[in-house]
Design a protein around this motif. Structure first.
Motif, short mmCIF file in Angstrom:
data_model
loop_
_atom_site.label_atom_id
_atom_site.label_comp_id
_atom_site.label_asym_id
_atom_site.label_seq_id
_atom_site.Cartn_x
_atom_site.Cartn_y
_atom_site.Cartn_z
N VAL A 144 -22.28 115.29 84.95
CA VAL A 144 -23.35 114.34 84.39
C VAL A 144 -22.72 113.21 83.76
CG1 VAL A 144 -24.92 114.59 82.49
CG2 VAL A 144 -24.74 116.27 84.08
N ASN A 145 -22.82 112.31 83.99
CA ASN A 145 -22.20 110.90 83.38
C ASN A 145 -23.21 110.26 82.57
OD1 ASN A 145 -20.06 111.47 85.11
ND2 ASN A 145 -20.93 109.95 86.87
N GLU A 146 -22.51 109.59 81.76
CA GLU A 146 -23.24 108.66 80.54
C GLU A 146 -22.52 107.47 80.29
OE1 GLU A 146 -25.49 109.82 76.33
OE2 GLU A 146 -24.07 111.37 77.32
N LEU A 147 -23.45 106.49 79.94
CA LEU A 147 -22.91 105.12 79.70
C LEU A 147 -23.47 104.70 78.28
CD1 LEU A 147 -22.86 104.92 82.95
CD2 LEU A 147 -22.66 102.54 82.57
N PRO A 148 -22.95 104.38 77.22
CA PRO A 148 -23.53 103.93 76.26
C PRO A 148 -24.48 102.42 76.34
CG PRO A 148 -21.20 103.07 76.39
CD PRO A 148 -21.43 103.99 77.36
N ALA A 149 -25.28 102.07 75.42
CA ALA A 149 -26.26 101.14 75.70
C ALA A 149 -25.59 99.89 75.91
CB ALA A 149 -26.96 101.08 74.40
N ASN A 150 -26.43 98.95 76.84
CA ASN A 150 -25.98 97.55 76.93
C ASN A 150 -24.46 97.52 77.45
OD1 ASN A 150 -28.64 96.84 76.34
ND2 ASN A 150 -27.96 97.17 74.07
N ASP A 188 -18.43 102.74 99.48
CA ASP A 188 -19.12 101.56 99.07
C ASP A 188 -18.70 101.15 97.58
OD1 ASP A 188 -20.22 101.34 101.29
OD2 ASP A 188 -22.16 101.45 100.83
N SER A 189 -18.45 99.85 97.40
CA SER A 189 -18.33 99.63 95.94
C SER A 189 -19.68 99.56 95.33
CB SER A 189 -17.81 97.98 95.93
OG SER A 189 -18.88 97.11 96.70
N HIS A 190 -19.47 99.77 93.90
CA HIS A 190 -20.56 99.95 93.04
C HIS A 190 -20.35 99.78 91.85
CE1 HIS A 190 -19.18 104.09 93.32
NE2 HIS A 190 -19.46 104.37 92.18
N SER A 191 -21.34 99.52 90.75
CA SER A 191 -20.99 99.39 89.58
C SER A 191 -22.50 99.50 88.79
CB SER A 191 -20.55 97.98 89.00
OG SER A 191 -21.49 96.75 89.27
N TRP A 192 -22.25 99.99 87.72
CA TRP A 192 -23.44 100.45 86.79
C TRP A 192 -23.70 99.55 85.50
CZ3 TRP A 192 -26.86 104.32 87.97
CH2 TRP A 192 -26.44 105.36 88.96
N LYS A 193 -25.04 99.20 85.10
CA LYS A 193 -25.14 98.45 83.78
C LYS A 193 -26.18 99.28 83.07
CE LYS A 193 -26.50 93.92 82.03
NZ LYS A 193 -26.62 92.53 82.54
N SER A 194 -26.06 99.74 82.09
CA SER A 194 -27.09 100.39 81.13
C SER A 194 -27.87 99.59 80.24
CB SER A 194 -26.63 101.39 80.24
OG SER A 194 -25.47 100.59 79.32
N GLY A 195 -29.23 99.92 79.82
CA GLY A 195 -29.94 99.15 79.10
C GLY A 195 -29.93 99.62 77.40
N ASP A 196 -30.93 99.37 76.72
CA ASP A 196 -30.86 99.64 75.50
C ASP A 196 -30.83 101.06 74.89
OD1 ASP A 196 -31.27 97.07 74.98
OD2 ASP A 196 -33.40 96.81 74.80
N GLU A 197 -31.22 102.02 75.82
CA GLU A 197 -30.92 103.55 75.39
C GLU A 197 -29.80 103.93 76.12
OE1 GLU A 197 -34.90 105.78 75.67
OE2 GLU A 197 -35.46 103.93 76.87
N GLY A 198 -28.83 103.32 76.88
CA GLY A 198 -27.92 103.90 77.32
C GLY A 198 -28.63 104.25 78.72
N LEU A 199 -27.72 105.20 79.48
CA LEU A 199 -27.82 105.46 80.66
C LEU A 199 -27.18 106.93 81.11
CD1 LEU A 199 -29.74 104.73 83.45
CD2 LEU A 199 -27.61 103.63 84.23
N ARG A 200 -27.98 107.80 81.46
CA ARG A 200 -27.38 109.22 81.72
C ARG A 200 -28.06 109.67 83.14
NH1 ARG A 200 -28.77 114.61 79.35
NH2 ARG A 200 -26.78 115.74 78.94
N TYR A 201 -26.91 110.14 83.96
CA TYR A 201 -27.35 110.46 85.27
C TYR A 201 -26.54 111.62 85.75
CZ TYR A 201 -23.47 107.63 86.61
OH TYR A 201 -22.17 107.03 87.01
N PHE A 202 -27.20 112.53 86.57
CA PHE A 202 -26.49 113.47 87.36
C PHE A 202 -25.88 113.33 88.45
CE2 PHE A 202 -26.93 116.62 90.81
CZ PHE A 202 -26.72 117.95 90.23
N CYS A 203 -24.60 113.53 88.65
CA CYS A 203 -23.92 112.92 90.13
C CYS A 203 -23.37 114.34 90.88
CB CYS A 203 -22.73 112.26 89.68
SG CYS A 203 -21.59 111.67 90.94
N GLN A 204 -23.84 114.40 92.06
CA GLN A 204 -23.22 115.21 92.86
C GLN A 204 -22.32 114.57 94.18
OE1 GLN A 204 -25.76 118.39 94.48
NE2 GLN A 204 -24.28 119.27 95.64
#
Length: 204
Positions: A101-107, A152-168
C-alpha cells in the motif's frame, strides 16, 4: 492466496459479494482469461456441487502459506522520500508477486520511475491526483484501477487529500533484488535525492 492452496468463497448474506481479483499465473501458458474460464468451467461446477477441491492439480497444494489482512496498515513501512510503502506480501513469500500500500502526502509530485523486472496494477483507495505513464497523464480517484506494463516510465501527483493506493507487482523476470527491503536499500537514496531536487530524470 498462493498457487495450489485450496480456497472457497462463501457469501453470508442476501447481498452479493463483489471483490477485485488479481490473478498472477505461475506458468507461462499464453491463453486469454476467456480461454482460461472455458478450461475450468466444468471443474468449478463440479467442485461447487460436491463441495470439494477436486483432484488432478499439477500444483503441489500448500507450497506457501496464505495471508489474511484485517488491517492493511499493519505492515513494515519503507520511506522513499516522496512516498511511503507499507509491505503486505514480500516477493520472498510468493512465487512471482508482491503487494504494497503506497501513500503520497498532499500536493506532491513524485519522481519519474520505471521497473524493468515487473508489471503493476494500482487500485486507488483514498484521495485524488494523477498518474503520468509514458508522457500521458490521467486523473485518478478512489475505485480507479491502473495497469502499468513493465519498464514503462511513470510518475504520480497527489491532490489536496494526498493519495493512497494498493499496488500489486507481478515479476516478468527474475527480480533484481531478493526482497523488497533489499530493493529499498538499493534504490531509495537516489529516489529521495531526485525527489528533493525536483528532478525529472528517470530512475527506479
Amino acid at each position: 492466496v498462493p498457487a495450489g492452496v485450496a480456497h472457497q468463497t462463501i457469501t453470508t448474506s442476501a447481498e452479493p459479494l463483489c471483490y477485485l481479483l488479481f490473478n498472477i499465473y505461475s506458468s507461462n501458458e499464453n491463453i486469454s482469461f476467456e480461454q482460461h474460464i472455458e478450461k475450468v468451467r466444468s471443474v468449478r461446477k463440479a467442485q461447487a456441487e460436491t463441495q470439494s477441491a477436486g483432484v488432478g492439480s499439477s500444483i503441489t497444494e500448500g507450497k506457501r502459506p496464505a495471508k489474511f489482512f484485517r488491517d492493511i496498515n499493519e505492515g513494515k513501512k519503507f520511506d522513499f522520500g516522496s512516498s511511503q510503502s507499507t509491505l503486505l506480501v514480500d516477493r520472498t513469500e510468493s512465487e512471482r508477486m508482491e503487494i504494497l500500500v503506497n501513500e503520497l502526502p498532499a500536493n506532491l509530485e513524485g519522481p519519474t520511475i520505471a521497473h524493468p523486472d515487473k508489471e503493476q496494477v494500482f487500485l486507488i483507495l483514498h484521495g485524488t491526483g494523477s498518474i503520468t505513464i509514458g508522457g500521458e497523464t490521467s486523473d485518478v480517484k478512489p475505485g480507479d484501477v491502473v495497469f502499468l506494463p513493465s519498464d514503462d516510465s511513470h510518475s504520480w501527483k497527489s491532490g489536496d487529500e494526498g493519495l493512497r493506493y494498493f499496488c500489486q507487482s507481478a515479476f516478468v523476470e527474475v527480480p533484481l533484488d531478493d526482497s523488497f527491503e533489499e530493493m529499498h536499500a538499493r534504490i531509495s537514496p537516489d529516489r529521495i535525492r531526485r525527489s528533493d531536487l525536483g528532478s525529472s530524470a528517470l530512475g527506479e
